[in-house]
Scaffold this active site. Structure first.
Site, PDB file in Angstrom:
ATOM      1  CD  GLN A   1       2.342   5.495  -0.842  1.00 30.08           C
ATOM      2  OE1 GLN A   1       1.761   6.631  -1.506  1.00 30.08           O
ATOM      3  NE2 GLN A   1       1.491   4.480  -0.090  1.00 30.08           N
ATOM      4  CG  HIS A   2       5.498   1.791  -2.954  1.00 29.08           C
ATOM      5  ND1 HIS A   2       5.096   1.636  -2.264  1.00 29.08           N
ATOM      6  CD2 HIS A   2       5.131   2.840  -3.265  1.00 29.08           C
ATOM      7  CE1 HIS A   2       3.447   2.022  -2.421  1.00 29.08           C
ATOM      8  NE2 HIS A   2       3.372   2.985  -2.836  1.00 29.08           N
TER       9      HIS A   2
ATOM     10  CG  ASP B   1       4.133  11.017  -1.446  1.00 27.33           C
ATOM     11  OD1 ASP B   1       4.267   9.913  -1.169  1.00 27.33           O
ATOM     12  OD2 ASP B   1       5.742  11.651  -2.436  1.00 27.33           O
TER      13      ASP B   1
HETATM   14  O1  LIG Z   1       4.819   4.728  -5.370  1.00 29.67           O
HETATM   15  C1  LIG Z   1       4.216   6.049  -4.867  1.00 29.67           C
HETATM   16  C2  LIG Z   1       2.314   5.754  -4.604  1.00 29.67           C
HETATM   17  O2  LIG Z   1       2.268   4.509  -5.120  1.00 29.67           O
HETATM   18  C3  LIG Z   1       4.411   7.075  -5.396  1.00 29.67           C
HETATM   19  O3  LIG Z   1       3.480   7.935  -5.484  1.00 29.67           O
HETATM   20  C4  LIG Z   1       5.414   7.974  -4.849  1.00 29.67           C
HETATM   21  O4  LIG Z   1       4.895   7.787  -2.654  1.00 29.67           O
HETATM   22  C5  LIG Z   1       6.584   8.690  -4.850  1.00 29.67           C
HETATM   23  O5  LIG Z   1       5.744  10.094  -5.059  1.00 29.67           O
HETATM   24  P1  LIG Z   1       6.492  11.363  -5.264  1.00 29.67           P
HETATM   25  O6  LIG Z   1       8.078  11.579  -5.564  1.00 29.67           O
HETATM   26  O7  LIG Z   1       6.243  11.086  -6.768  1.00 29.67           O
HETATM   27  O8  LIG Z   1       5.638  12.484  -4.429  1.00 29.67           O
END
Ligand SMILES: O=C(CO)[C@@H](O)[C@H](O)COP(=O)(O)O
Ligand SMILES: Nc1ncnc2c1ncn2[C@@H]1O[C@H](COP(=O)(O)OP(=O)(O)O)[C@@H](O)[C@H]1O
Length: 494
Positions: free
Chosen positions: A79-80, A242
């Protein structure tokens, strides 16, 4: 054979799984590692072309016959992250990721312009915390003024892969809710945040309208088919963040479920059919990708912690479980505060990792490494407590993410939270969720419901963990020490 393809763009690697929905099993999968550029100012970046190269690499290891069996594709992504495109669809700068804390000053600047943290929560449901897209857009304006003028489209990481595969620029509501500029209650862009980022420009013109239905957004282009070997014209569904896809892939689509993801980040989240707004701002008020909401707590240091300690202590991944099993619950008094990359929850973007409680008797590899897994799990236990504070309940935890493969860590989760832990046979939650979304888009008119999906959620009895009362009582005490230690170091790193 008929399959759907789930793609998950993680932080450390990209995964592809081909799910045979008639046999209800993954028939082929591959992953490819991703580099991460970091510096000591909190920068955490990847190049968008690294993602497409890694995707091609992973797909090149899948037999052509399997690729030809695909009837639908879904993409999940970290995300983000902020992917700035110019009007030709070219990426203007390296992508600042969810774990980039270098724009913390911009988080404060945006919230001050909006009238403070509470006003920000009132208007959007969330405060702007380190990592959210909003501060990265303002950081881009501050530091890359020339490229900012050329900014035409703002995409999130999985949107960029959708664009590369189909030529379509779009956003999905769950992932959009992680930008910081979506009002999660009305599900519309929040003009106050966008104006706080740039009062002289209408940034909504750079934003695709977020879509709420699990629709097909396009199909594999001739270009993408040539690069990947996927059949041209294969439908691609909207995908999602994700965690949103992880919710779908762990069966967390109705109230009463809790998922924990042990990936680069640690996340704990539930499903709700109404927006859950936390005025303390610990629980993010995200939208789900299934029409509801997804209260979530994210930590920035889950397997980050064990990877760093593992590398320092020279323990291979295959020795990880054997090593931490040598230490008892509570690691003989060693406590790790896992803030190696700074932290979002607790909100300590400039914090550092701290290993406490070492003495002449307990300083060894097994205690230190185990304390890393325990510290990362204490941070998630705090998330469960915060969800309870907001009125949610936890019947069971479904685990996903890379470290789910560790039997000892699975048991640590059960013992620290006091809740039974389960894992699905398809344990790559985010990739599986996007494969299921594609299935629903192609065969169920986009409708995501238990009636259609229930038979695909098969628990693996061998992965089940019951909480132990003995270990639980050790952890109850250690958790209080962990919370006190977090409070103590907050004074240093605030
Ligand atoms: O920033 C967040 C949720 O707010 C993270 O969960 C990212 O979405 C990255 O995920 P992974 O690489 O750990 O799956
Ligand atoms: N057997 C294992 N024991 C402990 N940790 C593991 C094991 N297998 C994988 N991991 C951890 O999982 C991480 C990858 O998790 P993943 O969810 O794929 O991350 P992301 O999606 O953020 O890229 C690895 O870096 C490693 O730390």
């Amino acid at each position: 054979m008929r399959t759907t393809l789930g793609i998950d763009l993680g932080t450390q690697n990209i995964k592809v799984i081909f799910y045979d929905f008639e046999l209800r099993q993954t028939v082929a999968s591959a992953s490819s590692p991703l580099n991460l550029y970091q510096d000591d100012c909190g920068t955490a970046e990847q190049q968008a072309h690294w993602w497409t190269k890694a995707l091609r690499d992973a797909l090149s290891r899948i037999p052509q016959a399997v690729k030809q069996s695909v009837i639908g594709i879904g993409v999940s992504g970290q995300q983000h992250g902020f992917v700035p495109l110019d009007k030709h669809g070219e990426v203007l700068a390296p992508v600042k990721l969810w774990c980039d804390t270098s724009t913390e000053a911009e988080c404060q600047e945006i919230m001050e312009r909006m009238g403070g943290v509470q006003r920000c929560i009132e208007l959007t449901g969330n405060k702007i915390v380190t990592g959210y897209t909003a501060s990265k857009v303002l950081g881009f304006k501050h530091r890359h003024a020339e490229q900012y003028k050329q900014l035409d489209t703002i995409l999130l990481p999985h949107d960029y892969l959708n664009f590369w595969l189909t030529g379509e620029k779009c956003m999905e509501m769950g992932d959009a809710s992680g930008t910081g500029f979506l009002n999660v209650k009305t599900r519309e862009w929040c003009p106050e945040v966008l104006q706080a980022i740039d009062p002289d420009r209408d940034l909504t013109k750079c934003l695709p309208t977020p879509r709420i239905n699990n629709e097909i957004i396009g199909s594999i282009s001739t270009f993408a088919a040539e690069k990947t070997g996927l059949p041209v014209g294969t439908p691609v569904s909207i995908g999602g963040g994700d965690n949103m896809m992880g919710a779908l892939g762990t069966g967390n689509i109705t109230p009463g479920n809790t998922t924990i993801s042990l990936g680069t980040s640690g996340t704990v989240f539930a499903y709700s059919d109404q927006a859950i707004i936390d005025d303390q701002g610990n629980i993010a008020a995200f939208c789900s990708s299934t029409g509801g909401w997804m209260p979530l707590l994210c930590t920035m240091n889950c397997t980050v912690t064990t990877e760093l300690l593992r590398s320092m202590l020279d323990v291979s991944i295959s020795d990880f479980d054997n090593t931490i099993a040598l230490a008892p619950a509570g690691s003989n008094g060693v406590i790790t505060l896992p803030f190696f990359n700074g932290e979002r929850t607790p909100n300590l973007p400039t914090a550092k990792g701290c290993v406490l409680g070492l003495d002449s008797q307990n300083t060894n590899r097994e205690n230190v490494l185990r304390s890393g897994a325990e510290g990362a799990t204490f941070a998630l236990k705090f998330g469960i407590d915060e969800l309870h504070r907001l009125g949610l309940t936890t019947r069971q935890i479904v685990l996903t993410g890379g470290a789910t493969k560790s039997a000892v860590w699975r048991q640590i989760v059960a013992d620290i939270t006091g809740v039974e832990v389960n894992v699905l046979k398809q344990d790559e939650g985010a990739a599986f969720g996007s494969a299921l979304q594609a299935l629903c888009a192609v065969l169920n008119k986009g409708a995501i419901n238990q009636a259609f999906l229930g038979e695909h959620y098969i628990m693996d009895p061998q992965m089940h963990c019951e909480p132990s009362i003995v270990a639980g009582s050790v952890y109850a005490e250690r958790y209080q020490q962990y919370l006190s230690a977090v409070k103590a170091i907050s004074a240093i790193y605030q």
